[in-house]
Design a protein around this motif. Structure first.
Motif, mmCIF file in Angstrom:
data_model
loop_
_atom_site.group_PDB
_atom_site.id
_atom_site.type_symbol
_atom_site.label_atom_id
_atom_site.label_comp_id
_atom_site.label_asym_id
_atom_site.label_seq_id
_atom_site.Cartn_x
_atom_site.Cartn_y
_atom_site.Cartn_z
ATOM 1 N N UNK A 13 0.824 -1.207 0.000
ATOM 2 C CA UNK A 13 0.000 0.000 0.000
ATOM 3 C C UNK A 13 0.860 1.259 0.000
ATOM 4 N N UNK A 14 1.970 1.232 0.744
ATOM 5 C CA UNK A 14 2.876 2.377 0.719
ATOM 6 C C UNK A 14 3.436 2.588 -0.682
ATOM 7 N N UNK A 15 3.825 1.490 -1.327
ATOM 8 C CA UNK A 15 4.380 1.591 -2.674
ATOM 9 C C UNK A 15 3.344 2.047 -3.690
ATOM 10 N N UNK A 16 2.072 1.813 -3.374
ATOM 11 C CA UNK A 16 0.992 2.203 -4.282
ATOM 12 C C UNK A 16 0.491 3.614 -4.020
ATOM 13 N N UNK A 17 1.028 4.250 -2.976
ATOM 14 C CA UNK A 17 0.615 5.627 -2.695
ATOM 15 C C UNK A 17 -0.522 5.735 -1.706
ATOM 16 N N UNK A 18 -0.625 4.803 -0.775
ATOM 17 C CA UNK A 18 -1.626 4.880 0.293
ATOM 18 C C UNK A 18 -0.896 5.167 1.593
ATOM 19 N N UNK A 19 -1.255 6.259 2.257
ATOM 20 C CA UNK A 19 -0.498 6.709 3.418
ATOM 21 C C UNK A 19 -0.816 5.930 4.685
ATOM 22 N N UNK A 20 -1.976 5.272 4.750
ATOM 23 C CA UNK A 20 -2.338 4.478 5.923
ATOM 24 C C UNK A 20 -2.932 3.149 5.475
ATOM 25 N N UNK A 58 -10.872 5.905 3.256
ATOM 26 C CA UNK A 58 -10.168 5.654 2.004
ATOM 27 C C UNK A 58 -9.683 6.955 1.375
ATOM 28 N N UNK A 59 -10.514 7.999 1.467
ATOM 29 C CA UNK A 59 -10.122 9.292 0.909
ATOM 30 C C UNK A 59 -8.905 9.856 1.636
#
Length: 446
Positions: A260-267, A278-279
């Motif tokens: 998720x971090x690599x995909x651009x999700x901060x949490x 999600x937002x």
């Protein structure tokens, strides 16, 4: 689980057909029942739990999804949670359940646990950081003293084993409870009864400290092919053990978080989380990407005369940016993977950069040469685009490879999770630097 099965269970619950539902549940594994409960609402799950015996109910609760489990436990009184579930769990599983609750509810549940020793073990385990061996370990073990004889050892092992579901290893301690060895079960059968445990035990077993990070525990279990690893305190006393099934859960969660971090999700988010959650997880990286795009447009805006003289240069902006982003992400992903599985050491940063530079040199040469041949045929040998695009691609691939290697290894040295270096961060940075390189080389060759 199939929707038809979930709907069938919901109908049985609605019709209060307890006998039929109990027969259906009796054929299912606890993990399958947990998957079923994840699809039901809390009240329906509560109806199912009333039909299960205490041990199976505890096993099902452990297997449930965290969000569904929290929703279910929120409607139950603390006394029910303690006596119906926690009393029938291993200490490490009980800690995982209780840790999810607020402090007031934790204290209420602990006060209702009938076994004072179990309650004390849980309190002790809750003090450890959940990302360390102490926070992951359980206290259920078979322990023998190194000075016991074989008959005494067998007698004590039988007593301890009565309250345990699985026995992975028998641990040997001295009179001060310090770990001395592991007692092989084969030796128990083949050794003479007059032998003492310390004469037949396997000395100096692999162990971890209570403050050992989970990542290192995983590496130890994987490296030495263990099904469980003992945990000792700062002076070597045996305080717990970590089993391979506990580690697998942590490995899965770590892999999901890094992805998720690599995909651009901060949490950490899941598909069934609320729109707001999600937002909030997606928006930070999107905003960074937006500012990166604005920076790119400002860079390109300063070269309007160059585009006017060579309009064909605009055709290669996506190629330059995309190639830089892809190469950087590839390099950083390999480094992050190597750091995670311990095949790469952050102390060897320059050695890894040199190796990556050689790979980049080969890739950059091939890519730039292919683009040169294409532009040579399309625009002719004298066109500026023939040289500027090829030289820029070569420079961008070299920079992206080195940058994608250097950043995660530097973050690892600074004790920052290197997974944040992959994906959007590398792509955005390489995109901006790539445009500066491309425009700079184009101006010099014009």
């Amino acid at each position: 689980m199939e929707n038809e099965e979930v709907n069938k269970v919901s109908e049985l619950i609605a019709d209060k057909k307890s006998d039929e539902l109990k027969e259906l549940l009796g054929e299912l594994h606890p993990a399958d029942i947990a998957e079923l409960c994840n699809e039901l609402d809390a009240e329906e799950a509560r109806f199912i739990y009333l039909l299960l015996d205490n041990e199976k109910a505890a096993d099902v609760l452990i297997e449930m999804d965290e969000d569904a489990r929290k929703e279910f436990l929120d409607i139950l009184p603390s006394e029910t949670i303690a006596k119906r579930f926690v009393d029938y769990m291993d200490s490490d599983d009980a800690v995982d359940i209780i840790r999810e609750m607020d402090e007031d509810k934790q204290e209420e549940i602990l006060s209702h646990i009938e076994d004072i020793e179990q309650a004390g073990d849980i309190v002790d385990l809750l003090k450890y950081d959940e990302d360390t061996a102490g926070g992951l370990m359980g206290t259920e073990m078979v322990i023998v003293n190194e000075n016991w004889s074989m008959p005494e050892c067998l007698r004590e092992m039988r007593l301890q084993a009565e309250d345990m579901d699985e026995i992975y290893y028998v641990y040997v301690v001295d009179d001060d409870e310090r770990l001395r060895g592991v007692f092989p079960l084969k030796k128990m059968v083949t050794s003479p009864s007059v032998s003492k445990v310390k004469h037949v035990m396997k000395k100096d077993p692999i162990s971890v400290r209570v403050d050992t990070p989970i990542e290192e525990v995983v590496q130890a279990i994987e490296k030495y092919n263990l099904v469980a690893v003992p945990v000792v305190d700062s002076i070597g006393r045996l305080v717990g053990r970590i089993t391979v099934d506990d580690v697998m859960d942590e490995v899965r969660e770590q892999a999901e978080r890094d992805y998720q971090l690599a995909s651009g999700l901060s949490t950490d988010v899941e598909s069934d989380d609320s729109v707001l959650r999600q937002t909030s997880a997606r928006l930070p990286w999107l905003l960074i990407g937006m500012f990166g795009g604005i920076a790119n447009s400002m860079i390109l805006g300063n070269f309007d005369t160059t585009f006017a003289a060579h309009p064909e240069m605009a055709l290669y902006i996506p190629l330059i940016g995309g190639t830089g982003g892809n190469v950087g992400t590839q390099s950083s992903a390999l480094v992050v993977q190597g750091l995670a599985n311990n095949s790469l050491d952050s102390d060897n940063t320059w050695k890894q950069i040199l190796k990556e530079s050689v790979v980049a040199l080969i890739n950059a040469s091939i890519i730039s040469m292919l683009v040169y041949v294409y532009n040579f045929v399309r625009f002719g040998p004298t066109a500026t685009v023939c040289y500027s695009v090829s030289i820029s691609l070569f420079a961008v691939v070299m920079f992206a490879s080195i940058f994608g290697t250097l950043v995660p290894m530097t973050l690892e040295k600074l004790k920052v999770d290197p997974a944040i270096a992959t994906g959007p961060f590398i792509s955005i940075t390489n995109d901006i630097i790539g445009m500066l390189i491309y425009m700079g080389i184009t101006v010099m060759l014009s």
